[in-house]
Design an enzyme around this catalytic site. Structure first.
Site, PDB file in Angstrom:
ATOM      1  N   SER A  53      47.614  72.086  50.737  1.00  7.16           N
ATOM      2  CA  SER A  53      46.334  72.201  51.444  1.00  7.16           C
ATOM      3  C   SER A  53      45.429  73.250  50.815  1.00  7.16           C
ATOM      4  O   SER A  53      44.214  73.246  51.045  1.00  7.16           O
ATOM      5  CB  SER A  53      46.566  72.539  52.918  1.00  7.16           C
ATOM      6  OG  SER A  53      47.212  71.479  53.590  1.00  7.16           O
ATOM      7  N   GLY A 234      47.108  67.942  53.751  1.00 10.86           N
ATOM      8  CA  GLY A 234      46.597  67.771  52.403  1.00 10.86           C
ATOM      9  C   GLY A 234      45.312  68.562  52.249  1.00 10.86           C
ATOM     10  O   GLY A 234      44.807  69.152  53.207  1.00 10.86           O
ATOM     11  N   GLY A 236      41.209  69.484  51.116  1.00 13.61           N
ATOM     12  CA  GLY A 236      39.864  68.974  50.963  1.00 13.61           C
ATOM     13  C   GLY A 236      39.199  68.409  52.201  1.00 13.61           C
ATOM     14  O   GLY A 236      39.666  68.552  53.330  1.00 13.61           O
ATOM     15  N   CYS A 262      47.485  68.144  60.755  1.00 12.97           N
ATOM     16  CA  CYS A 262      46.477  68.826  59.941  1.00 12.97           C
ATOM     17  C   CYS A 262      45.472  67.817  59.371  1.00 12.97           C
ATOM     18  O   CYS A 262      44.696  67.251  60.118  1.00 12.97           O
ATOM     19  CB  CYS A 262      47.153  69.667  58.857  1.00 12.97           C
ATOM     20  SG  CYS A 262      46.061  70.934  58.164  1.00 12.97           S
ATOM     21  N   LEU A 263      45.486  67.546  58.060  1.00 16.63           N
ATOM     22  CA  LEU A 263      44.587  66.531  57.512  1.00 16.63           C
ATOM     23  C   LEU A 263      44.834  65.188  58.187  1.00 16.63           C
ATOM     24  O   LEU A 263      43.893  64.419  58.426  1.00 16.63           O
ATOM     25  CB  LEU A 263      44.780  66.412  55.999  1.00 16.63           C
ATOM     26  CG  LEU A 263      43.907  65.376  55.285  1.00 16.63           C
ATOM     27  CD1 LEU A 263      42.441  65.783  55.323  1.00 16.63           C
ATOM     28  CD2 LEU A 263      44.365  65.163  53.847  1.00 16.63           C
ATOM     29  N   GLN A 266      42.927  64.973  61.269  1.00 14.67           N
ATOM     30  CA  GLN A 266      41.510  64.741  60.997  1.00 14.67           C
ATOM     31  C   GLN A 266      41.250  63.286  60.619  1.00 14.67           C
ATOM     32  O   GLN A 266      40.267  62.684  61.075  1.00 14.67           O
ATOM     33  CB  GLN A 266      41.047  65.691  59.891  1.00 14.67           C
ATOM     34  CG  GLN A 266      41.154  67.163  60.278  1.00 14.67           C
ATOM     35  CD  GLN A 266      41.104  68.102  59.082  1.00 14.67           C
ATOM     36  OE1 GLN A 266      40.841  67.673  57.954  1.00 14.67           O
ATOM     37  NE2 GLN A 266      41.362  69.376  59.314  1.00 14.67           N
ATOM     38  N   ASN A 304      46.319  76.118  58.814  1.00 17.03           N
ATOM     39  CA  ASN A 304      45.701  76.180  57.490  1.00 17.03           C
ATOM     40  C   ASN A 304      44.695  75.040  57.383  1.00 17.03           C
ATOM     41  O   ASN A 304      45.000  73.975  56.868  1.00 17.03           O
ATOM     42  CB  ASN A 304      46.749  76.077  56.378  1.00 17.03           C
ATOM     43  CG  ASN A 304      46.112  76.124  54.998  1.00 17.03           C
ATOM     44  OD1 ASN A 304      44.926  76.424  54.863  1.00 17.03           O
ATOM     45  ND2 ASN A 304      46.883  75.816  53.968  1.00 17.03           N
ATOM     46  N   GLY A 306      40.204  74.137  57.136  1.00 19.70           N
ATOM     47  CA  GLY A 306      38.803  74.545  57.087  1.00 19.70           C
ATOM     48  C   GLY A 306      37.874  73.540  57.739  1.00 19.70           C
ATOM     49  O   GLY A 306      36.663  73.740  57.772  1.00 19.70           O
ATOM     50  N   HIS A 347      50.316  73.325  62.398  1.00 16.11           N
ATOM     51  CA  HIS A 347      51.535  72.871  61.720  1.00 16.11           C
ATOM     52  C   HIS A 347      52.748  73.116  62.608  1.00 16.11           C
ATOM     53  O   HIS A 347      53.233  74.246  62.702  1.00 16.11           O
ATOM     54  CB  HIS A 347      51.701  73.606  60.385  1.00 16.11           C
ATOM     55  CG  HIS A 347      50.787  73.110  59.314  1.00 16.11           C
ATOM     56  ND1 HIS A 347      51.152  72.114  58.435  1.00 16.11           N
ATOM     57  CD2 HIS A 347      49.512  73.444  58.995  1.00 16.11           C
ATOM     58  CE1 HIS A 347      50.147  71.858  57.616  1.00 16.11           C
ATOM     59  NE2 HIS A 347      49.138  72.656  57.939  1.00 16.11           N
ATOM     60  N   GLU A 349      55.742  72.432  62.064  1.00 15.46           N
ATOM     61  CA  GLU A 349      56.908  72.830  61.257  1.00 15.46           C
ATOM     62  C   GLU A 349      56.850  74.296  60.843  1.00 15.46           C
ATOM     63  O   GLU A 349      57.842  74.848  60.343  1.00 15.46           O
ATOM     64  CB  GLU A 349      57.004  71.946  60.012  1.00 15.46           C
ATOM     65  CG  GLU A 349      56.129  72.349  58.835  1.00 15.46           C
ATOM     66  CD  GLU A 349      54.631  72.118  59.036  1.00 15.46           C
ATOM     67  OE1 GLU A 349      53.838  72.603  58.214  1.00 15.46           O
ATOM     68  OE2 GLU A 349      54.258  71.438  60.019  1.00 15.46           O
TER      69      GLU A 349
END
EC number: 6.3.5.5
Length: 372
Positions: A53, A234, A236, A262-263, A266, A304, A306, A347, A349
């Protein structure tokens, strides 16, 4: 005052607002560009530096001493790393207040030696607090890190912005990878840069894991007869991943359990009709609180990211709020009311971080077992 650099060479960090910070170089000599972000994690730098990430980013660690316990040898279970999050360092560069020599029995090399061996520049002996305050007030910005070199024309390195690059092309596997389990249940992980910590938690629950490339065709995914699908983390901008978003939509037609992390959270949000936007400076830490709306319990979690769902109004239709961040109100997880889909922005984990919410994987396993 003359700056003494123990590695024998200076380093610099140039920010796109024109700020130039001088310090000492360590790791590999070189010049790299990336989005400048910070983490407040006090430990876990081997995991953080190998987290896909962080691809395309220059990481500033706020804790003053980094490198104390060195870098361990890689350890694996069924091909899954247990002490790193990928096979290589993913950050474009590392900025610390003080880079220290290790003192721990299982250290195989120093932080300096590790960055040197993987061609990653580092910068130390700088006021990381001032960098963090600038990023926090202005927001994340592009930067250039130079170790062993001066930056003569930094703007030429900043022609392309972080938000405009699909970094999954660098972090996604080129072909499927299988990790055998012991329950007979096969799940597919859509790997845009998944952390090995996620794979480890899934493997601990007995799943046979098939990791497929980020933009793998849905019909090929279904050839594995998966009992569930995980969209992992991941790097970006998720809004660039239109092919992945369309694949997610197509997968929902099969009504198999899906977990987005996370990604993946999204991508799920965008696929189901919600909105994901850039945050001012994101969440990057191992001590972020989230509240489980169903139980009103607060958990400490690892973050983690953005980008995020910034308000309840941005949730997808037919979804209900699962987790929320009490600090800024960002949405940290949702559950679909008609389809077997659950997501977390944080996360579960950890790695690094607390294991308060590993039960999310147990919830997913129950969904998979019911589907089987």
């Amino acid at each position: 005052m003359t700056l003494y650099c123990k590695r024998g060479y200076k380093g610099y960090l140039y920010l796109e607002d024109g700020t130039l910070i001088e310090g000492c170089g360590f790791g590999a000599k070189g010049i790299r560009a990336g989005e400048v972000v910070f983490t407040t994690s006090m430990n876990g730098y081997p995991e953080s530096l190998t987290d896909p990430s962080y691809r395309g980013q220059i990481l500033v660690i706020t804790h003053p001493l980094v490198g104390n316990y060195g870098v361990p040898e890689k350890q694996r279970v069924e091909g899954i790393l247990t002490n790193f999050e990928s096979e290589q360092i993913q950050v474009e560069g590392l900025v610390v207040s003080e880079e220290t020599d290790p003192f721990k029995w299982n250290s195989s090399k120093s932080l300096h030696e590790w960055l040197l061996s993987e061609g990653v520049p580092g910068l130390s002996d700088v006021d990381t607090r001032s960098i963090v305050k600038k990023v926090r007030s202005r927001g994340v910005m592009m930067g250039v890190i130079a170790s062993g070199y001066e930056i003569e024309d930094p703007k030429k390195f900043l022609e392309k912005k972080y938000d405009e690059i699909d970094f999954t092309q660098f972090t996604s596997p080129k072909a499927p990878i299988v990790h055998l389990g012991n329950t007979g249940e096969t799940i597919v992980v859509v790997d845009c840069g998944v952390k090995h910590g996620i794979l480890y938690q899934l493997h601990q629950r007995g799943f046979t894991i098939v990791r497929v490339p980020c933009k793998f065709n849905v019909s090929k995914i279904m050839d594995y007869y998966p009992k569930g699908v995980v969209f992992g983390n991941g790097p970006g901008n998720p809004n660039l991943l239109q092919e992945v978003i369309e694949n997610f939509k197509e997968l929902t037609e099969y009504k198999i359990p899906i977990l987005g992390i996370c990604l993946g959270h999204q991508v799920a949000t965008l696929a189901m009709g919600g909105k994901v936007n850039k945050m001012k400076f994101g969440h990057r830490a191992i001590n972020k609180p989230v509240i489980d709306i169903s139980s009103n319990k607060c958990y400490i979690t690892t973050h983690n990211h953005g980008y995020g769902i910034l308000s309840k109004e941005d949730l997808p239709p037919n979804s209900k709020l699962w987790f929320i961040n009490p600090d800024d109100g960002t949405i940290e997880g949702w559950i679909h009311e008609k389809l077997p889909i659950i997501t977390t922005q944080f996360h579960p984990e950890a790695r690094p971080g607390p294991w308060d919410v590993t039960w999310v994987f147990d919830k997913f396993k129950k969904m998979v077992s019911r589907n089987a």
